[in-house]
Structure formats: structure tokens, C-alpha cells
Motif scaffolding. Structure first.
Motif, mmCIF file in Angstrom:
data_model
loop_
_atom_site.group_PDB
_atom_site.id
_atom_site.type_symbol
_atom_site.label_atom_id
_atom_site.label_comp_id
_atom_site.label_asym_id
_atom_site.label_seq_id
_atom_site.Cartn_x
_atom_site.Cartn_y
_atom_site.Cartn_z
ATOM 1 N N GLY A 1 -8.076 -6.243 -19.384
ATOM 2 C CA GLY A 1 -8.156 -4.931 -18.738
ATOM 3 C C GLY A 1 -9.569 -4.588 -18.340
ATOM 4 N N GLN B 1 -12.867 -10.271 -9.194
ATOM 5 C CA GLN B 1 -13.058 -10.651 -7.786
ATOM 6 C C GLN B 1 -14.249 -9.928 -7.139
ATOM 7 N N TYR C 1 -14.840 -14.751 -15.693
ATOM 8 C CA TYR C 1 -13.771 -14.955 -16.663
ATOM 9 C C TYR C 1 -12.814 -13.788 -16.502
ATOM 10 N N ILE D 1 -17.893 -8.362 -14.301
ATOM 11 C CA ILE D 1 -18.945 -8.577 -15.311
ATOM 12 C C ILE D 1 -19.142 -10.062 -15.585
ATOM 13 N N GLY D 2 -18.448 -10.927 -14.896
ATOM 14 C CA GLY D 2 -18.670 -12.359 -15.094
ATOM 15 C C GLY D 2 -17.452 -13.161 -14.700
ATOM 16 N N TYR E 1 -14.171 -0.485 -8.454
ATOM 17 C CA TYR E 1 -13.041 -1.173 -9.084
ATOM 18 C C TYR E 1 -13.618 -2.342 -9.854
ATOM 19 N N VAL E 2 -13.453 -2.323 -11.192
ATOM 20 C CA VAL E 2 -13.948 -3.444 -11.990
ATOM 21 C C VAL E 2 -12.920 -4.562 -11.885
ATOM 22 N N THR E 3 -13.379 -5.713 -11.409
ATOM 23 C CA THR E 3 -12.468 -6.802 -11.108
ATOM 24 C C THR E 3 -13.196 -8.145 -11.154
ATOM 25 N N GLY F 1 -8.344 -1.780 -14.029
ATOM 26 C CA GLY F 1 -7.032 -2.397 -13.836
ATOM 27 C C GLY F 1 -6.476 -2.880 -15.165
ATOM 28 N N LEU G 1 -10.363 -10.905 -18.129
ATOM 29 C CA LEU G 1 -10.046 -10.102 -19.313
ATOM 30 C C LEU G 1 -8.667 -9.458 -19.144
ATOM 31 N N GLU H 1 -1.550 -7.505 -14.218
ATOM 32 C CA GLU H 1 -1.953 -8.467 -13.178
ATOM 33 C C GLU H 1 -2.983 -7.894 -12.208
HETATM 34 N N1 SAH Z 1 -4.895 -11.008 -11.514
HETATM 35 C C1 SAH Z 1 -6.282 -10.645 -11.488
HETATM 36 C C2 SAH Z 1 -6.825 -10.404 -12.878
HETATM 37 C C3 SAH Z 1 -6.220 -9.253 -13.558
HETATM 38 S S1 SAH Z 1 -6.945 -8.958 -15.098
HETATM 39 C C4 SAH Z 1 -7.090 -11.735 -10.811
HETATM 40 O O1 SAH Z 1 -6.704 -12.899 -10.887
HETATM 41 O O2 SAH Z 1 -8.128 -11.446 -10.211
HETATM 42 C C5 SAH Z 1 -6.573 -7.262 -15.358
HETATM 43 C C6 SAH Z 1 -7.689 -6.273 -15.060
HETATM 44 O O3 SAH Z 1 -8.783 -6.507 -15.919
HETATM 45 C C7 SAH Z 1 -8.265 -6.327 -13.672
HETATM 46 O O4 SAH Z 1 -7.490 -5.552 -12.788
HETATM 47 C C8 SAH Z 1 -9.658 -5.800 -13.855
HETATM 48 O O5 SAH Z 1 -9.711 -4.384 -13.745
HETATM 49 C C9 SAH Z 1 -10.006 -6.190 -15.287
HETATM 50 N N2 SAH Z 1 -10.878 -7.381 -15.373
HETATM 51 C C10 SAH Z 1 -10.524 -8.606 -15.833
HETATM 52 N N3 SAH Z 1 -11.550 -9.462 -15.807
HETATM 53 C C11 SAH Z 1 -12.616 -8.777 -15.347
HETATM 54 C C12 SAH Z 1 -13.980 -9.121 -15.072
HETATM 55 N N4 SAH Z 1 -14.462 -10.340 -15.273
HETATM 56 N N5 SAH Z 1 -14.784 -8.145 -14.593
HETATM 57 C C13 SAH Z 1 -14.313 -6.906 -14.342
HETATM 58 N N6 SAH Z 1 -13.040 -6.529 -14.576
HETATM 59 C C14 SAH Z 1 -12.188 -7.433 -15.066
#
Ligand code: SAH
Length: 282
Positions: free
Chosen positions: A173, A123, A169, A166-167, A119-121, A146, A171, A149
Motif C-alpha cells: 500500500g 511507477q 520494489y 520510493i524505490g 500519487y505514490v506509486t 493506493g 509494497l 492492485e
Molecule cells: N499494480 C501496481 C502495484 C500496486 S501496489 C503496479 O504494478 O505498479 C499497491 C499500492 O501501493 C500502489 O497503488 C501504490 O500506492 C503503493 N506502492 C507500492 N509500491 C510503491 C513504491 N515503491 N512507491 C510508492 N508507492 C508504492
């Protein structure tokens, strides 16, 4: 190696990965990728809805669990069928051999090792070259992108094996992060780059940033290519490159430089040379 990307915007993935080196590797059959539209698995036949409001309030919509889970299950089933097919396609001799090693191992591996689902996130753990090398060993990798939100936590708990960012910040999606990772992983798959060696000497391959590089002409805007690179003395060129890598890493990424010093303590017999590399740097 096969990449399976669960997304609401498959065209982004298809267009983004079909050009240049990755496009060529796909044509050659070294890597393959499929973008699977999560919307196709919506239980809402009328509007193909895939998101809803979050419980507890708060701005924005959340991707729902069911379409993602069903999308994942369809991918998982296809991967397993493909593996079975590979076994069935074998000649008698190959099957005899496989009986002893391959298929048996496949089963063991299947039981011991789960299909990796990333899951790219924001977090997740921050992606780096080592993780790319680790993922490059897999036969199949599934990515979940994702949007809005984010994603209902329950489906993440059910299917995800790796949370990767990936860092630091946020994005809009996960498509760009998935493409970033697929690109970095693909170029470590043997045969994707024309020259496999280049992945080793590149930045992070040995824990350092790459040295500066030059191409023709020998002089441009009054700047000359460092003479040593024209000398034809490979040993000297290698020494110069390592020295430059160390200098550059110390200047731009001091934490990587410190780590390199820890990982590469001077060997007794090479002590003299190491001092020379670090001259004027330490
Ligand atoms: N509400 C979430 C952010 C959602 S951004 C939070 O606060 O953590 C929408 C989607 O973009 C996420 O579900 C994720 O799949 C992707 N995304 C956003 N920033 C990313 C990052 N730095 N690395 C990987 N995926 C990212």
C-alpha cells in the motif's frame, strides 16, 4: 504546511506521524496533517465498497475512481475555504496591504499553479532530497495512497499532478511511502528541526553523503574520536569533514561522487586546496 492524505487506512498515517519530531512540529502548529478515509466517500451506502475487479481480467482488486475523486474534491474545497478564511481574518490594515499584494497574488497563484496531488506509486519518479525540497515550498500537499492492485487510471488522469515512487520494489500500500515522503519534506520546513542548519549539512544537502560523526566518550572499545574534532580549529574540522564526505560518497555512492565533481569544478584560486581534498581519492 498542511499534508492531506487520502487513504483506506487513516489510523496508519495518524499513528505513524504523531510521534517525535513531526509530532512536536504538529503541536507547535508548524505542520499539520489529516488522514482522510476514502471509504467515507463510497457511493455504496450499504457496504462502503471502494474496489472492484479489473476490466480485461487479472488477479486482484482495483480501487475505484468515484470515492477517490469525491474524497479529493472535499479536500480541495476545504483548502480553498481555509485560504478564503485567512483573507477574511485580516485587520483593515492587513486587508489594505493584502489587496495590493497577498490576496491578489493568492488568486493569481491559484490560477497559475494547481494544488499538487502526489500519487505514490512504483511507477513514479524515484523520490529524492531535491524533490523533498521542491515539495516543501508548497502550502498544501495532497497524497493519494493506493492499495490492492492500484487505482483506476481515469481518476489519476483527473487529479494527479505528480507520480512519485520510493524505490524499485512493490509494497502492499501507499501509506508507508506517503509517510516516508511527508517525513523527508517536513524536516525541510523551517522550524521543524531545532537547528535548520543541520538539514543543509546532512547527506544530500550538498550533493554528498554526510561525514562520520562521534559523541561522548572520547574513547569507546579502544576506538578514539579523530583528534582533529577535539582541536577546536573549525576551519580544519570543516576541511576534514568535506574530505570524509568525499571519501565516503566515492566509496558508497560513486554516481553521486561523479556528479559532485561535475557540479563543483575546481575554482582557479582554490585549485590547490581542491587537489588536497581529493588526494588519495581520485
Ligand atoms: N499494480 C501496481 C502495484 C500496486 S501496489 C503496479 O504494478 O505498479 C499497491 C499500492 O501501493 C500502489 O497503488 C501504490 O500506492 C503503493 N506502492 C507500492 N509500491 C510503491 C513504491 N515503491 N512507491 C510508492 N508507492 C508504492
Amino acid at each position: 504546511m498542511n499534508f492531506h492524505v487520502m487513504t483506506l487506512f487513516p489510523e496508519m498515517i495518524e499513528q505513524g506521524l504523531s510521534t517525535s519530531i513531526l509530532g512536536r512540529a504538529k503541536e507547535k502548529g508548524i505542520i499539520d496533517f489529516e488522514a482522510v478515509n476514502i471509504r467515507d466517500f463510497s457511493a455504496d451506502m450499504k457496504h462502503h465498497k471502494v474496489d472492484d475487479y479489473t476490466y480485461g481480467g487479472g488477479a486482484g482488486m482495483l480501487m475505484q475512481a468515484q470515492p477517490i475523486y469525491d474524497c479529493y474534491k472535499a479536500i480541495e474545497k476545504r483548502i480553498e475555504e481555509n485560504k478564503d478564511c485567512k483573507c477574511i481574518d485580516r485587520t483593515d490594515d492587513e486587508n489594505a496591504l493584502a489587496e495590493n499584494i497577498d490576496c491578489k497574488d493568492d488568486l493569481d497563484v491559484k490560477e497559475a499553479r494547481r494544488l499538487r496531488v502526489i500519487y505514490v506509486t512504483p511507477q513514479g519518479a524515484v523520490f529524492n532530497q531535491q524533490m523533498a525540497a521542491d515539495f516543501a515550498k508548497e502550502e498544501d500537499l495532497v497524497f493519494l495512497c493506493g492499495h490492492y492492485e492500484g487505482v483506476d487510471e481515469r481518476v489519476l488522469e483527473e487529479i494527479v499532478t505528480d507520480y512519485v515512487s520510493i524505490g524499485d520494489y512493490v509494497l502492499t500500500g501507499g501509506e508507508l511511502p506517503a509517510m516516508v515522503m511527508i517525513d523527508a519534506i517536513s524536516r525541510l520546513v523551517p522550524g521543524v528541526l531545532n537547528n535548520d542548519e543541520s538539514a543543509m549539512t546532512e547527506s544530500f544537502g550538498n550533493g554528498l553523503l554526510e561525514y562520520p560523526q562521534y559523541s561522548r566518550p572520547e574513547e569507546w572499545m579502544g576506538k578514539k574520536v579523530p583528534g582533529i574534532l577535539l582541536s577546536g580549529d573549525h576551519k580544519k574540522v570543516d576541511e576534514w569533514r568535506l574530505e570524509q564526505s568525499l571519501l565516503r560518497t566515492k566509496e558508497r555512492r560513486p554516481e553521486l561522487y561523479e556528479q559532485w565533481l561535475i557540479d563543483n569544478p575546481p575554482k582557479p584560486e582554490k585549485k590547490k586546496r581542491r587537489r588536497k581534498h581529493n588526494e588519495g581519492i581520485l
